[in-house]
Write a protein that holds these residues in place. Structure first.
Motif, PDB file in Angstrom:
ATOM      1  N   MET A   1       0.851  -1.178   0.000  1.00 36.79           N
ATOM      2  CA  MET A   1       0.000   0.000   0.000  1.00 36.79           C
ATOM      3  C   MET A   1       0.887   1.228   0.000  1.00 36.79           C
ATOM      4  N   LYS A   2       0.528   2.190  -0.846  1.00 31.28           N
ATOM      5  CA  LYS A   2       1.252   3.448  -0.912  1.00 31.28           C
ATOM      6  C   LYS A   2       0.325   4.588  -0.515  1.00 31.28           C
ATOM      7  N   ALA A  17      -4.750   6.392  -0.234  1.00 37.09           N
ATOM      8  CA  ALA A  17      -3.999   5.136  -0.144  1.00 37.09           C
ATOM      9  C   ALA A  17      -4.328   4.304  -1.372  1.00 37.09           C
ATOM     10  N   SER A  56       3.894   7.244   6.286  1.00 33.03           N
ATOM     11  CA  SER A  56       2.821   7.096   7.273  1.00 33.03           C
ATOM     12  C   SER A  56       2.801   8.230   8.293  1.00 33.03           C
ATOM     13  N   ALA A  98       0.964   0.650   5.222  1.00 35.40           N
ATOM     14  CA  ALA A  98       1.782   1.469   4.342  1.00 35.40           C
ATOM     15  C   ALA A  98       3.187   1.696   4.892  1.00 35.40           C
ATOM     16  N   ASN A 102       6.529   2.864   2.432  1.00 34.86           N
ATOM     17  CA  ASN A 102       6.827   4.276   2.243  1.00 34.86           C
ATOM     18  C   ASN A 102       8.053   4.690   3.048  1.00 34.86           C
TER      19      ASN A 102
END
Length: 103
Positions: A1-2, A17, A56, A98, A102
């Motif tokens: 997940m980005k 997201a 995040s 995430a 990230n």
């Protein structure tokens, strides 16, 4: 997940997201992330908004400022749909998922 900060020109609009080609936006009115098909279409095709990948911690700071709050009168229908969403995503879970992807 980005995670992404979504802007319209210089105005911050959403924390979003992206997971498996599904785009979720954080809606402050509900306190959850919701599937946002229009935003997904913009990300992949239209590009009316700009998307900056964020981590995040930055996403949490933006959420804490109230980013993603919509006017209740102007967005009555969209908010009703999101409030009825049977599968909203909790921000804590989204940010945790995430965190490994990230900076």
């Amino acid at each position: 997940m980005k995670l992404y900060l979504v802007k319209e020109r210089d105005r911050m609009v959403w924390v979003a997201a992206l997971a498996d080609e599904v785009m979720y936006s954080y809606v402050a009115n509900t306190g959850k992330f919701h599937d946002n098909l229009a935003l997904r279409n913009d990300f992949y095709m239209e590009r009316h908004f700009t998307y900056t990948e964020i981590g995040s911690a930055q996403a949490q700071r933006l959420i804490d400022t109230g980013l993603g709050h919509l006017d209740e009168n102007a967005y009555t229908e969209a908010l009703a749909e999101w409030r009825a969403d049977p599968k909203p995503l909790d921000p804590t879970e989204v940010l945790s998922m995430a965190a490994g992807f990230n900076p």
